[in-house]
Design a protein around this motif. Structure first.
Motif, PDB file in Angstrom:
ATOM      1  N   TYR A  68      -2.498  50.949  51.149  1.00  0.00           N
ATOM      2  CA  TYR A  68      -1.515  50.748  51.906  1.00  0.00           C
ATOM      3  C   TYR A  68      -0.562  52.148  51.917  1.00  0.00           C
ATOM      4  O   TYR A  68      -0.038  52.176  50.834  1.00  0.00           O
ATOM      5  CB  TYR A  68      -0.569  49.484  51.209  1.00  0.00           C
ATOM      6  CG  TYR A  68      -1.523  48.299  51.193  1.00  0.00           C
ATOM      7  CD1 TYR A  68      -1.707  47.556  52.436  1.00  0.00           C
ATOM      8  CD2 TYR A  68      -2.297  47.853  50.143  1.00  0.00           C
ATOM      9  CE1 TYR A  68      -2.652  46.310  52.465  1.00  0.00           C
ATOM     10  CE2 TYR A  68      -3.365  46.846  50.403  1.00  0.00           C
ATOM     11  CZ  TYR A  68      -3.257  46.160  51.357  1.00  0.00           C
ATOM     12  OH  TYR A  68      -4.242  45.051  51.480  1.00  0.00           O
TER      13      TYR A  68
ATOM     14  N   THR B 194       3.852  44.055  48.680  1.00  0.00           N
ATOM     15  CA  THR B 194       2.573  43.652  48.297  1.00  0.00           C
ATOM     16  C   THR B 194       2.279  43.115  47.085  1.00  0.00           C
ATOM     17  O   THR B 194       3.053  43.604  45.831  1.00  0.00           O
ATOM     18  CB  THR B 194       1.796  45.229  48.405  1.00  0.00           C
ATOM     19  OG1 THR B 194       2.307  46.241  47.176  1.00  0.00           O
ATOM     20  CG2 THR B 194       1.931  45.915  49.684  1.00  0.00           C
TER      21      THR B 194
ATOM     22  N   VAL C 213      -0.198  52.680  48.094  1.00  0.00           N
ATOM     23  CA  VAL C 213      -0.229  51.589  47.284  1.00  0.00           C
ATOM     24  C   VAL C 213      -1.706  51.156  46.939  1.00  0.00           C
ATOM     25  O   VAL C 213      -2.393  51.049  47.931  1.00  0.00           O
ATOM     26  CB  VAL C 213       0.555  50.194  47.711  1.00  0.00           C
ATOM     27  CG1 VAL C 213       0.444  49.042  46.623  1.00  0.00           C
ATOM     28  CG2 VAL C 213       2.016  50.592  47.924  1.00  0.00           C
TER      29      VAL C 213
ATOM     30  N   TYR D  50       2.839  53.597  52.205  1.00  0.00           N
ATOM     31  CA  TYR D  50       4.052  52.976  51.998  1.00  0.00           C
ATOM     32  C   TYR D  50       4.892  54.311  52.221  1.00  0.00           C
ATOM     33  O   TYR D  50       4.968  55.286  51.485  1.00  0.00           O
ATOM     34  CB  TYR D  50       4.337  52.620  50.759  1.00  0.00           C
ATOM     35  CG  TYR D  50       5.432  51.478  50.883  1.00  0.00           C
ATOM     36  CD1 TYR D  50       6.695  51.643  51.106  1.00  0.00           C
ATOM     37  CD2 TYR D  50       5.161  50.106  50.413  1.00  0.00           C
ATOM     38  CE1 TYR D  50       7.898  50.663  50.984  1.00  0.00           C
ATOM     39  CE2 TYR D  50       5.975  49.111  50.232  1.00  0.00           C
ATOM     40  CZ  TYR D  50       7.436  49.448  50.732  1.00  0.00           C
ATOM     41  OH  TYR D  50       8.500  48.431  50.607  1.00  0.00           O
ATOM     42  N   LYS D  51       6.028  54.043  53.464  1.00  0.00           N
ATOM     43  CA  LYS D  51       6.958  55.042  53.393  1.00  0.00           C
ATOM     44  C   LYS D  51       8.407  54.479  53.109  1.00  0.00           C
ATOM     45  O   LYS D  51       8.684  53.249  53.724  1.00  0.00           O
ATOM     46  CB  LYS D  51       7.024  55.671  54.794  1.00  0.00           C
ATOM     47  CG  LYS D  51       8.110  56.616  55.345  1.00  0.00           C
ATOM     48  CD  LYS D  51       7.816  57.286  56.814  1.00  0.00           C
ATOM     49  CE  LYS D  51       9.132  57.705  57.288  1.00  0.00           C
ATOM     50  NZ  LYS D  51       8.601  58.420  58.701  1.00  0.00           N
TER      51      LYS D  51
ATOM     52  N   LEU E  11      11.272  50.705  44.178  1.00  0.00           N
ATOM     53  CA  LEU E  11      10.384  50.076  44.869  1.00  0.00           C
ATOM     54  C   LEU E  11      10.965  48.545  45.093  1.00  0.00           C
ATOM     55  O   LEU E  11      11.812  48.151  44.204  1.00  0.00           O
ATOM     56  CB  LEU E  11       9.052  49.951  44.523  1.00  0.00           C
ATOM     57  CG  LEU E  11       8.336  51.309  44.256  1.00  0.00           C
ATOM     58  CD1 LEU E  11       7.170  51.212  43.664  1.00  0.00           C
ATOM     59  CD2 LEU E  11       8.397  51.849  45.740  1.00  0.00           C
TER      60      LEU E  11
ATOM     61  N   TYR F   2       2.078  52.511  43.005  1.00  0.00           N
ATOM     62  CA  TYR F   2       2.463  53.254  44.237  1.00  0.00           C
ATOM     63  C   TYR F   2       2.441  54.749  43.831  1.00  0.00           C
ATOM     64  O   TYR F   2       3.004  55.040  42.859  1.00  0.00           O
ATOM     65  CB  TYR F   2       3.997  53.046  44.549  1.00  0.00           C
ATOM     66  CG  TYR F   2       4.647  53.720  45.915  1.00  0.00           C
ATOM     67  CD1 TYR F   2       3.812  53.986  46.860  1.00  0.00           C
ATOM     68  CD2 TYR F   2       5.799  54.260  45.734  1.00  0.00           C
ATOM     69  CE1 TYR F   2       4.407  54.286  48.103  1.00  0.00           C
ATOM     70  CE2 TYR F   2       6.318  54.729  46.830  1.00  0.00           C
ATOM     71  CZ  TYR F   2       5.712  54.822  47.954  1.00  0.00           C
ATOM     72  OH  TYR F   2       6.237  55.673  49.053  1.00  0.00           O
TER      73      TYR F   2
ATOM     74  N   HIS G  63      12.207  50.635  55.010  1.00  0.00           N
ATOM     75  CA  HIS G  63      10.570  50.529  54.488  1.00  0.00           C
ATOM     76  C   HIS G  63       9.518  50.428  55.703  1.00  0.00           C
ATOM     77  O   HIS G  63       9.958  49.735  56.517  1.00  0.00           O
ATOM     78  CB  HIS G  63      10.507  49.498  53.693  1.00  0.00           C
ATOM     79  CG  HIS G  63      11.318  49.693  52.452  1.00  0.00           C
ATOM     80  ND1 HIS G  63      10.721  49.888  51.042  1.00  0.00           N
ATOM     81  CD2 HIS G  63      12.607  49.441  52.300  1.00  0.00           C
ATOM     82  CE1 HIS G  63      12.114  49.601  50.086  1.00  0.00           C
ATOM     83  NE2 HIS G  63      13.063  49.672  50.865  1.00  0.00           N
ATOM     84  N   TYR G  64       8.527  51.150  55.505  1.00  0.00           N
ATOM     85  CA  TYR G  64       7.380  51.150  56.359  1.00  0.00           C
ATOM     86  C   TYR G  64       6.103  50.866  55.566  1.00  0.00           C
ATOM     87  O   TYR G  64       5.876  51.550  54.417  1.00  0.00           O
ATOM     88  CB  TYR G  64       7.374  52.320  57.221  1.00  0.00           C
ATOM     89  CG  TYR G  64       8.404  52.823  57.876  1.00  0.00           C
ATOM     90  CD1 TYR G  64       8.499  52.626  59.324  1.00  0.00           C
ATOM     91  CD2 TYR G  64       9.565  53.493  57.254  1.00  0.00           C
ATOM     92  CE1 TYR G  64       9.930  52.956  60.124  1.00  0.00           C
ATOM     93  CE2 TYR G  64      10.595  53.959  57.957  1.00  0.00           C
ATOM     94  CZ  TYR G  64      10.849  53.686  59.263  1.00  0.00           C
ATOM     95  OH  TYR G  64      12.034  54.283  59.949  1.00  0.00           O
ATOM     96  N   LEU G  65       5.288  50.043  56.206  1.00  0.00           N
ATOM     97  CA  LEU G  65       3.920  50.025  55.379  1.00  0.00           C
ATOM     98  C   LEU G  65       3.021  50.043  56.616  1.00  0.00           C
ATOM     99  O   LEU G  65       2.797  49.310  57.584  1.00  0.00           O
ATOM    100  CB  LEU G  65       3.854  48.728  54.762  1.00  0.00           C
ATOM    101  CG  LEU G  65       2.557  48.283  53.881  1.00  0.00           C
ATOM    102  CD1 LEU G  65       2.955  47.808  52.451  1.00  0.00           C
ATOM    103  CD2 LEU G  65       1.689  47.130  54.693  1.00  0.00           C
TER     104      LEU G  65
ATOM    105  N   ARG H  65       0.413  39.357  51.108  1.00  0.00           N
ATOM    106  CA  ARG H  65       1.585  40.151  51.617  1.00  0.00           C
ATOM    107  C   ARG H  65       2.427  38.939  52.326  1.00  0.00           C
ATOM    108  O   ARG H  65       1.756  38.055  52.897  1.00  0.00           O
ATOM    109  CB  ARG H  65       1.193  41.466  52.516  1.00  0.00           C
ATOM    110  CG  ARG H  65       0.503  42.420  51.906  1.00  0.00           C
ATOM    111  CD  ARG H  65       0.309  43.816  52.861  1.00  0.00           C
ATOM    112  NE  ARG H  65      -0.808  43.392  54.055  1.00  0.00           N
ATOM    113  CZ  ARG H  65      -0.873  43.274  55.128  1.00  0.00           C
ATOM    114  NH1 ARG H  65       0.557  43.565  55.838  1.00  0.00           N
ATOM    115  NH2 ARG H  65      -1.625  43.186  55.778  1.00  0.00           N
TER     116      ARG H  65
END
Length: 412
Positions: free
Chosen positions: A89, A408, A105, A91-92, A403, A242, A180-182, A11
């Motif tokens: 992961y 990632t 993910v 993911y939002k 995406l 994802y 994006h959030y992770l 990452r």
């Protein structure tokens, strides 16, 4: 039962993730690519377009080798760092239209793809599979997940919601105005729980990424044959995905545009249509279909509604019931002479986010002669097609979320 496992993602560092993340290369115009390569030294586009460094176009295996080299340079400079523990992961994505997508993910099984635990609804082109397999084999990583969907799971949703209440590892907004959030999930207890919940699922469905998943399966098959000590647990036996619940998936239609009427006059074409459809001239009114087997048409400055006449068309399976297939079998092929909707240069496509104004403009400009608007396909229709082992016509769905590459990365 689905095998969905954690993996050690490579990452970007938190301070550079917003600079690295990139849309699919094909989604950029040449001017946009040039701008990002010129102004952003951290863009993932530098990896997938390594010829920019030498100011020349490079293709084939030479390009693949240079992609691997650029990637290794990003790792050597510690722009990319690999996680120490296998993780899921969360993911939002919140897109600029306010739609929210929450998923995981993870690494998904090539064996599940082969055994139809991971189901497909779209045909792939063999030459594309082979090209991308060579690419993957040379570069040794996958940076863009396949989009899979699974039946809504309250237990999995509860885990995701709980984790999303904590501080995100990544949070960034793109120039496209998507945020994006992770969250990195490596707690052993939670990891075991997530894996067990996926293992209870009998089927996953590919929403987007049929060629990527097919190529990953092809690579796994070939590397298995070459490895005399193959165990089935090697990284090449999996590909990055994802996974989002079915209720989160957003499907838009793909409208059709055709350059000419296949030698027919407007009146001759309308008369032929009348044999299959009930036609109503809507004039300047923007008509968008609201029911299955209803279509809109824009021709010669006017909108028309087309309602399929009962008894003129036989439905014997899920594919026959699909509006994209109905349009092909009743108009595109018999009236307009379009046999190969994938390769015929006379047909064009516009996804539903562009709406019918785009169709109208394309016809009014003279680039196309006629446009057709469709209703979007549902998740249930997509699943039924896959369950029956059938394949949709190309450009039947435009699916979100879309995406970003480079957030990632899965190595094998």
């Amino acid at each position: 039962m689905a095998k969905v496992i954690p993996f050690k993602a490579v990452r970007p560092t938190r301070d550079k993730v917003s600079l690295i993340a990139a849309r699919s290369y094909d989604s950029y115009t040449p001017a946009q690519v040039e701008s990002r390569l010129r102004d952003n030294p951290f863009s993932f586009l530098h990896i997938v377009n390594p010829g920019y460094k030498y100011q020349q176009e490079i293709s084939g295996e030479q390009r693949y080798t240079l992609v691997r080299n650029r990637y290794q340079e990003f790792k050597e400079e510690e722009i990319f760092i690999q996680d120490e523990k296998p993780s899921y992961y969360i993911y939002k994505i919140v897109n600029r239209d306010g739609l929210e997508f929450n998923g995981i993910v993870a690494a998904t099984s090539a064996a599940d793809y082969e055994n139809d635990v991971i189901k497909k609804h779209e045909d792939t082109l063999e030459y594309k599979e082979v090209i991308f397999e060579k690419y993957l084999n040379t570069v040794g990583f996958n940076a863009e997940p396949v989009l899979l969907t699974y039946p809504d799971s309250p237990d999995l949703e509860a885990i995701i919601e709980k984790i999303m209440k904590t501080r995100a590892e990544f949070e960034f907004t793109t120039t496209y105005r998507d945020t994006h959030y992770l969250w990195n999930v490596d707690d052993e207890k939670i990891v075991i729980e997530i894996e067990a919940l996926f293992a209870k699922m009998e089927t996953l469905y590919i929403a987007d990424g049929h060629h990527r998943s097919a190529s990953s399966y092809l690579l796994a098959t070939h590397l298995k044959e070459e490895n005399k000590e193959h165990t089935g647990e090697e990284p090449y036996n999996y590909f990055m995905s994802y996974l989002i619940p079915e209720s989160d998936l957003k499907i838009y239609e793909f409208n059709r545009l055709v350059k000419d009427l296949n030698g027919l006059s407007k009146q001759e074409f309308l008369i032929q249509l009348d044999g299959v459809f009930r036609i109503e001239n809507r004039g300047q009114e923007y008509y968008k279909p609201s029911k299955k087997h209803h279509f809109s048409m824009y021709l010669d400055g006017e909108f028309y509604s087309l309602y399929l006449r009962k008894g003129t068309y036989t439905i014997s399976n899920a594919l026959d019931a699909l509006d994209t297939q109905i349009l092909y079998k009743t108009i595109l092929r018999p009236m307009l002479g379009i046999e190969d909707v994938r390769n015929d240069i006379r047909i064009g496509y516009s996804h539903g986010k562009n709406d019918l104004a785009y169709v109208k403009t394309a016809v009014d400009s003279g680039e196309y002669k006629v446009g057709f608007g469709l209703l979007s396909i549902t998740v249930d229709e997509m699943k039924q097609i896959a369950d029956e082992g059938l394949k949709m016509p190309p450009k039947s769905t435009y699916i979100e979320p879309k995406l970003r590459s480079g957030v990632t990365i899965y190595e094998f």
